[in-house]
Design a protein around this motif. Structure first.
Motif: not given
Length: 447
Positions: A119-123, A157-164
């Motif tokens: 997640i940290e490096h996902m653009a 997508k980065k934020y969607a993954f982060q929320i889940i």
């Protein structure tokens, strides 16, 4: 004893009664016996064909595909010109092959979909124009999500993954039955199925007030599937869960399961709007959701209903290890909590769904008395007024998807509970939404 034709007609009438009660096996038995007595009456054959058709549809809807396929083949054999039956038979065959393939490649203790997710490096996508999300959810971010989804935009997508992932960390620490007391100056709103009807969800927040630490919410399962904004609902509910972990609650429903998501649209929607990995991560999170919430030691809230054994208590629910079995299966406490329905007759009876069972007012009374409850609150079924109070006031159904699937003309409802633990019902109508049909992402045979 009458003539064979009279006896056959009597059997047909019994078959019609069973048909109205959705007891397809009994209807088929009566129609077949009528045919054996009088094989020249066309209505006996057409009625039996309709019973096969309905049983096939029922088995398809509860994912009993092999049983459904047998009936679709019979329907096609008897009515070779029925294009819809042939299509559904073909789709059933495809699903059976797909499920066999998935089972063949299934790996026990498979790694989490989160493994290797950097997640940290996902653009961020180049077209993402919303606020940044840091290590904590903010009200500003939630408000932007609401508007973004209203305008047909997606979340990065980065934020969607982060929320889940953030919500998974929260809910895996919650008990199988969350216990919540309503403090002075606070209230909780209990909502039933929302089924991907995002614009109706926003109307709930308009009518009931937006979630806050004082304005708690409980969504009682079936957030996704059927409606075509299931990812929007799931992400918004999860964002609120992250923002208000102690006053925003989510119970699992029978549609927070893999098989249902594959058939009724959520998996397809995740793939279309995000990625297959997003669905797999949602699937993992669904298997972590609590199965019930006890409000003020008075109201037992769960998606489906009560149990096949009167000996089951709230302590049994507390002790249930929901992590041991990710999917509810065809038997056991988890399945019953997600699938059962009330009936007007006393005792217990077979489910019209073909999964679970039905429980009568005496079953509800004993459960409430044995556990010191005023009532159970459940969802799982459409109610034309959005809610229904039955079983002498001890079984309450609440359903929050008005005009379900754009076709049912029902109202939606929610229940507010304050510190006095009185129930206040609010009914509401469906609101307009963009012209995207329900089941737009569902398996072909169900569109």
């Amino acid at each position: 004893m009458g003539s064979p034709h009279e006896d056959a007609a009597a059997l047909k009438n019994k078959g019609n009664d069973a048909f109205k009660a959705q007891d397809w096996p009994a209807a088929l038995d009566y129609y077949t016996r009528a045919i054996q007595l009088c094989d020249t009456e066309p209505s006996f054959y057409t009625n039996r064909a309709q019973a096969y058709y309905r049983r096939a549809s029922a088995n398809t809807s509860i994912l009993k595909h092999r049983e459904a396929l047998r009936d679709w083949k019979l329907v096609v054999k008897k009515a070779p010109g029925d294009a819809n039956a042939r299509l559904r038979m073909t789709e059933c065959e495809r699903i059976i092959k797909r499920d066999a393939f998935l089972k063949a490649i299934e790996v026990e203790d498979a790694p989490s979909a989160a493994e290797g997710l950097d997640i940290e490096h996902m653009a961020l996508e180049s077209n993402y124009d919303g606020p940044k999300l840091g290590d904590a959810m903010t009200l500003e971010f939630v408000e932007d999500m609401i508007e973004r989804f209203k305008n047909g935009k997606k979340l990065a997508k980065k934020y969607a993954f982060q929320i889940i992932l953030a919500v998974m960390d929260i809910i895996k620490k919650e008990p199988t039955m969350v216990e919540h007391n309503v403090d002075d100056g606070s209230e909780i709103t209990v909502c039933g199925d929302t089924h991907g009807q995002y614009f109706d969800l926003l109307n709930i927040f308009k009518l009931a007030g937006k979630p806050s630490e004082k304005n708690a919410f409980l969504f009682n399962g079936d957030f996704v599937d059927r409606g075509s904004w299931s990812t929007e609902i799931a992400l918004l509910l999860y964002a609120y869960k992250w923002l208000y972990p102690n006053s925003f609650f989510l119970n699992r429903g029978n549609h927070e399961t893999d098989d249902m998501n594959r058939m009724y649209g959520f998996e397809g929607e995740c793939r279309a709007k995000y990625t297959e990995r997003m669905f797999k991560l949602f699937s993992e999170s669904f298997s972590m959701l609590p199965l019930a919430t006890l409000i003020g030691k008075k109201y037992f809230v769960l998606h489906g209903g009560l149990f096949s054994d009167d000996k089951v208590t709230l302590d049994d629910v507390r002790k249930l290890n929901r992590f041991k079995q990710r999917q509810p299966g065809q038997a056991g406490l988890m399945m019953e909590m997600l699938w059962t329905d009330p009936q007007t007759a006393p005792g217990r009876g077979p489910s019209k769904r073909g999964v679970g069972l039905q429980f009568g007012p005496d079953v509800t009374k004993r459960f409430c008395e044995n556990n010191g409850l005023e009532a159970i609150i459940r969802s799982h079924e459409v109610r034309m007024d959005g809610y229904e109070v039955e079983h002498d006031g001890r079984c309450i159904t609440v359903f929050s998807a008005p005009n379900y699937c754009d076709s049912t003309s029902n109202k939606g409802a929610f229940i507010k509970i304050g510190p006095e633990y009185k129930l206040e019902y609010t009914k509401f109508d469906a609101v307009p939404h963009p012209n995207i049909k329900p089941m737009a992402y569902a398996a072909n045979g169900l569109q």
